[in-house]
Design a protein around this motif. Structure first.
Motif, PDB file in Angstrom:
ATOM      1  N   ASP A  38      37.547  52.095  26.798  1.00 21.79           N
ATOM      2  CA  ASP A  38      37.355  50.678  26.475  1.00 21.79           C
ATOM      3  C   ASP A  38      36.197  50.162  27.321  1.00 21.79           C
ATOM      4  OD1 ASP A  38      37.763  48.059  25.596  1.00 21.79           O
ATOM      5  OD2 ASP A  38      39.301  47.656  27.105  1.00 21.79           O
ATOM      6  N   PHE A  39      35.580  49.069  26.895  1.00 21.46           N
ATOM      7  CA  PHE A  39      34.559  48.431  27.721  1.00 21.46           C
ATOM      8  C   PHE A  39      35.162  48.155  29.110  1.00 21.46           C
ATOM      9  CE2 PHE A  39      33.570  46.771  23.350  1.00 21.46           C
ATOM     10  CZ  PHE A  39      32.512  47.643  23.130  1.00 21.46           C
ATOM     11  N   ALA A  40      34.393  48.438  30.149  1.00 20.94           N
ATOM     12  CA  ALA A  40      34.848  48.248  31.541  1.00 20.94           C
ATOM     13  C   ALA A  40      36.043  49.138  31.888  1.00 20.94           C
ATOM     14  CB  ALA A  40      35.192  46.775  31.828  1.00 20.94           C
ATOM     15  N   GLY A  41      36.279  50.189  31.074  1.00 22.60           N
ATOM     16  CA  GLY A  41      37.458  51.038  31.282  1.00 22.60           C
ATOM     17  C   GLY A  41      37.406  51.877  32.546  1.00 22.60           C
ATOM     18  N   GLY A  42      36.207  52.101  33.082  1.00 16.37           N
ATOM     19  CA  GLY A  42      36.085  52.900  34.300  1.00 16.37           C
ATOM     20  C   GLY A  42      35.981  52.018  35.529  1.00 16.37           C
ATOM     21  N   THR A  43      34.903  52.221  36.294  1.00 20.42           N
ATOM     22  CA  THR A  43      34.703  51.507  37.559  1.00 20.42           C
ATOM     23  C   THR A  43      34.662  49.988  37.378  1.00 20.42           C
ATOM     24  OG1 THR A  43      33.482  53.426  38.362  1.00 20.42           O
ATOM     25  CG2 THR A  43      33.139  51.365  39.542  1.00 20.42           C
ATOM     26  N   SER A  44      34.148  49.518  36.237  1.00 17.01           N
ATOM     27  CA  SER A  44      33.922  48.073  36.066  1.00 17.01           C
ATOM     28  C   SER A  44      35.184  47.237  35.897  1.00 17.01           C
ATOM     29  CB  SER A  44      32.970  47.805  34.901  1.00 17.01           C
ATOM     30  OG  SER A  44      31.725  48.423  35.166  1.00 17.01           O
ATOM     31  N   SER A  45      36.374  47.872  35.879  1.00 15.29           N
ATOM     32  CA  SER A  45      37.594  47.060  35.927  1.00 15.29           C
ATOM     33  C   SER A  45      38.385  47.391  37.188  1.00 15.29           C
ATOM     34  CB  SER A  45      38.474  47.323  34.695  1.00 15.29           C
ATOM     35  OG  SER A  45      38.752  48.710  34.586  1.00 15.29           O
ATOM     36  N   ARG A  46      37.784  48.184  38.091  1.00 12.45           N
ATOM     37  CA  ARG A  46      38.557  48.698  39.231  1.00 12.45           C
ATOM     38  C   ARG A  46      37.862  48.453  40.562  1.00 12.45           C
ATOM     39  NH1 ARG A  46      41.535  53.584  37.347  1.00 12.45           N
ATOM     40  NH2 ARG A  46      41.589  53.572  35.090  1.00 12.45           N
ATOM     41  N   SER A  47      37.024  47.418  40.620  1.00  8.22           N
ATOM     42  CA  SER A  47      36.283  47.148  41.858  1.00  8.22           C
ATOM     43  C   SER A  47      37.080  46.202  42.754  1.00  8.22           C
ATOM     44  CB  SER A  47      34.941  46.505  41.506  1.00  8.22           C
ATOM     45  OG  SER A  47      35.149  45.167  41.068  1.00  8.22           O
ATOM     46  N   THR A  48      36.461  45.765  43.856  1.00  6.59           N
ATOM     47  CA  THR A  48      37.104  44.788  44.742  1.00  6.59           C
ATOM     48  C   THR A  48      37.042  43.384  44.127  1.00  6.59           C
ATOM     49  OG1 THR A  48      36.519  46.161  46.641  1.00  6.59           O
ATOM     50  CG2 THR A  48      37.137  43.914  47.140  1.00  6.59           C
ATOM     51  N   LYS A  49      36.375  43.274  42.981  1.00  2.94           N
ATOM     52  CA  LYS A  49      36.293  42.012  42.231  1.00  2.94           C
ATOM     53  C   LYS A  49      35.582  40.925  43.035  1.00  2.94           C
ATOM     54  CE  LYS A  49      40.397  43.531  39.739  1.00  2.94           C
ATOM     55  NZ  LYS A  49      39.677  44.256  38.686  1.00  2.94           N
ATOM     56  N   LEU A  50      34.553  41.357  43.766  1.00  4.46           N
ATOM     57  CA  LEU A  50      33.692  40.423  44.486  1.00  4.46           C
ATOM     58  C   LEU A  50      32.252  40.661  44.053  1.00  4.46           C
ATOM     59  CD1 LEU A  50      34.989  40.719  48.165  1.00  4.46           C
ATOM     60  CD2 LEU A  50      35.316  38.775  46.640  1.00  4.46           C
ATOM     61  N   VAL A  51      31.506  39.572  43.854  1.00  3.21           N
ATOM     62  CA  VAL A  51      30.067  39.689  43.666  1.00  3.21           C
ATOM     63  C   VAL A  51      29.496  39.527  45.066  1.00  3.21           C
ATOM     64  CG1 VAL A  51      28.066  38.734  42.471  1.00  3.21           C
ATOM     65  CG2 VAL A  51      30.284  38.715  41.362  1.00  3.21           C
ATOM     66  N   HIS A  52      29.321  40.660  45.743  1.00  3.11           N
ATOM     67  CA  HIS A  52      28.974  40.674  47.169  1.00  3.11           C
ATOM     68  C   HIS A  52      27.631  40.082  47.479  1.00  3.11           C
ATOM     69  CE1 HIS A  52      32.094  42.892  48.943  1.00  3.11           C
ATOM     70  NE2 HIS A  52      31.909  43.993  48.265  1.00  3.11           N
ATOM     71  N   GLY A  53      27.549  39.451  48.643  1.00  4.42           N
ATOM     72  CA  GLY A  53      26.240  39.096  49.182  1.00  4.42           C
ATOM     73  C   GLY A  53      25.696  40.230  50.029  1.00  4.42           C
ATOM     74  N   GLY A  54      26.496  41.224  50.313  1.00  2.00           N
ATOM     75  CA  GLY A  54      25.961  42.406  50.994  1.00  2.00           C
ATOM     76  C   GLY A  54      25.895  42.319  52.508  1.00  2.00           C
ATOM     77  N   LEU A  55      26.849  41.604  53.107  1.00  2.00           N
ATOM     78  CA  LEU A  55      26.870  41.493  54.580  1.00  2.00           C
ATOM     79  C   LEU A  55      26.923  42.878  55.226  1.00  2.00           C
ATOM     80  CD1 LEU A  55      27.067  39.604  57.046  1.00  2.00           C
ATOM     81  CD2 LEU A  55      29.527  39.647  56.798  1.00  2.00           C
ATOM     82  N   ARG A  56      27.653  43.786  54.572  1.00  2.00           N
ATOM     83  CA  ARG A  56      27.818  45.129  55.120  1.00  2.00           C
ATOM     84  C   ARG A  56      26.478  45.859  55.262  1.00  2.00           C
ATOM     85  NH1 ARG A  56      29.351  49.886  53.572  1.00  2.00           N
ATOM     86  NH2 ARG A  56      29.110  49.566  51.355  1.00  2.00           N
ATOM     87  N   TYR A  57      25.538  45.525  54.341  1.00  2.00           N
ATOM     88  CA  TYR A  57      24.256  46.230  54.362  1.00  2.00           C
ATOM     89  C   TYR A  57      23.397  45.755  55.523  1.00  2.00           C
ATOM     90  CZ  TYR A  57      26.271  46.945  49.864  1.00  2.00           C
ATOM     91  OH  TYR A  57      27.177  47.227  48.877  1.00  2.00           O
ATOM     92  N   LEU A  58      23.708  44.550  56.002  1.00  2.31           N
ATOM     93  CA  LEU A  58      22.974  44.019  57.146  1.00  2.31           C
ATOM     94  C   LEU A  58      23.274  44.900  58.360  1.00  2.31           C
ATOM     95  CD1 LEU A  58      21.144  41.607  57.654  1.00  2.31           C
ATOM     96  CD2 LEU A  58      23.115  40.329  58.430  1.00  2.31           C
TER      97      LEU A  58
END
Length: 538
Positions: A38-58
């Motif tokens: 199904d659409f989003a059947g893989g990783t795209s329905s199983r994330s932390t459900k955050l649109v990250h700003g990427g603090l971790r990459y800092l």
């Protein structure tokens, strides 16, 4: 799709593929997309459900990533504020933790600056007392204060589906449950199309396109193998697990980003009467289609939660639901999973297959733009005369996001909730529908009366009758799991709803879609297995 040649055919209906379909369609390309589940059947329905700003990459000094991700996050929000919303995040600071008070203060300031954070969403630093006022459950011992900053939370599967619907509005053709089985080439070994199997009817189609884009997420290398081009950099899959608790057991007030004693970071986030907790980051070699949370994963996260929230004493029996997803990272020799870059990369093979791998949910739009730019460049290099418009998706609202900007959403919602109540819906149902479907609410309301009457036949309540009817008519839901996981998120956040309504939904879907007895049994078993996996990890 089989009726003529496409300009571009995309393999993969997660957020990356959906984004590519939207970008291509916006520029006037004849674009098709196939998804084997199904659409989003893989990783795209199983994330932390955050649109990250990427603090971790800092922390990893990936300055460019923080800047780009921060700006993209704002675009994702403005183009679909019904599926993405700002969420204040608390980062508690402890003696001996990886984040010191001074470095965190500087770090968050740099983050605000790089990510172009709005004035009213800029970070503040809190005293230990202020930190505990925000979240009384936190461990007091060794608490030095907190950083307070904004993240954006989303419903990843709904975001993917709204992007896909917008792509289709603009002329893309997308289909789920259609699997790429073979690549078709000409006498020079150049790709000309794909042999695709309809997973529901078992029919096989030959689809032809000038360019094929492989956006299959964790399956990118599987497609590269079909192409004989899995060389050089390859994928490394890591698994991330999330656990869901009822607020009565884990009454978290405030989203928290915190240190785990082993040096990794985790999130605890309140949502819709629940609290969810994640994530793990372990190498994965199992079945790509159905990763599950193991006892070890659960133990790891429970230990982390009990360390930070010592008064809770959470145990296995408190877990209501869980999910596990895979991160398709680009393999780097000798690196730990949590150190591997989340950057996306493109590979073009000798046959002309364009593969996109790595990347993050937040960067989907920019990634799609880069992929279509590259595709057009390759096509022009091969002498194709293309009339592609130079339109950017930066300002294109996704389906349901036509508010004219996030600032206008609240007023719109209020008026539509009142309208729903005038149609005879309860305030709760009208509010839930308006929040979920955004500016598509008019379409939802238009089918509401008929849907409710239809639902009575199968003993469905008004809410499920309306949502199921809309999912079937406008969102290509094919199986009960599509409805309960990706169209509504119920399996993760309201698992008791799934138990209550699974039979009525099964029978209503069966009637509309004309299932055979075998299909009914198979789809019921699939749903039961999903419930079992969510409730009792292995």
């Amino acid at each position: 799709m089989a009726g003529g040649q496409l300009d571009v055919l995309v393999i993969g209906g997660g957020i990356t593929g959906a984004g590519i379909a939207l970008d291509g369609a916006a520029r006037g390309l004849k674009i098709g997309l196939i998804e084997m589940q199904d659409f989003a059947g893989g990783t795209s329905s199983r994330s932390t459900k955050l649109v990250h700003g990427g603090l971790r990459y800092l922390k990893q000094m990936e300055i460019g990533v923080v800047a780009e991700v921060g700006k993209e996050r704002e675009i994702v929000y403005e183009n679909g504020p019904h599926v993405t919303s700002p969420e204040w995040m608390l980062l508690p600071l402890y003696e001996g933790g990886t984040f010191g008070k001074f470095t965190t203060s500087i770090g968050l300031r740099v983050y605000d600056f790089l990510a172009g954070v709005k004035k009213n969403e800029r970070r503040s630093m809190l005293t230990p007392q202020e930190t505990l006022m925000k979240e009384p459950l936190l461990k007091q011992d060794g608490l030095k204060g907190g950083g307070y900053y904004v993240e954006y939370r989303t419903d990843d599967a709904r975001l993917t589906i709204e992007v896909m619907k917008k792509a289709c509005e603009l002329g893309a053709i997308a289909i789920n449950y259609a699997k790429a089985e073979q690549l078709l080439t000409d006498e020079h070994g150049k790709l000309t199309g794909i042999e695709v199997r309809d997973q529901i009817t078992n029919d096989v189609y030959a689809l032809h396109a000038k360019k094929i884009i492989n956006a299959a997420g964790p399956w990118v290398d599987t497609i590269r193998e079909l192409d004989g081009s899995k060389t050089g950099k390859t994928l490394r899959l890591t698994k991330g697990v999330h656990l869901v608790f009822d607020q009565s057991r884990f009454p978290l007030r405030q989203a928290i980003y915190f240190d785990i004693p082993d040096g990794r970071m985790a999130f605890a986030i309140p949502r819709e009467g629940k609290t969810y907790l994640g994530t793990t980051d372990t190498n994965y070699h199992g079945d790509i289609a159905s990763p599950v949370a193991t006892a070890e994963d659960r133990h790891y996260l429970l230990k982390a939660a009990n360390h930070l929230f010592p008064s809770l004493g959470l145990s296995d029996s408190d877990i209501e639901s869980s999910w596990a997803g895979l991160r398709p990272l680009i393999h780097e020799e000798g690196k730990d999973p949590s150190e591997i870059s989340r950057r996306d990369e493109m590979f073009v093979s000798d046959s002309g297959l364009i593969s996109i791998a790595g990347g993050k949910l937040t960067g989907y739009r920019k990634m799609a733009e880069d992929v279509i730019n590259k595709t057009l460049e390759l096509m022009r290099g091969e002498g194709e005369s293309l009339q592609a418009a130079s339109i950017s998706t930066r300002t294109i609202p996704i389906s349901g996001g036509d508010f004219g900007g996030s600032s206008k959403m609240a007023g719109y919602m209020d008026s539509k909730i009142s309208e729903g109540m005038r149609l005879g819906l309860s305030k709760e149902v009208a509010a839930l529908l308006t929040k979920r479907y955004g500016t598509n609410i008019d379409v939802v309301y238009a089918l509401a009366q008929d849907a409710i009457q239809w639902g009575v036949r199968y003993k469905l309540n008004a809410l499920h009758a309306i949502m199921l009817s809309y999912s079937l008519k406008h969102e290509m839901a094919v199986k009960p799991v599509d409805y309960f996981i990706r169209r509504t998120g119920n399996l993760f956040f309201r698992i008791e709803e799934v138990e209550t309504w699974k039979q009525p939904v099964l029978h209503a879907m069966s009637a509309v879609l004309g299932w055979s007895e075998e299909q009914l049994v198979a789809y019921e078993e699939e749903l039961e297995l999903s419930i079992e996996q969510a409730k009792h990890a292995h």
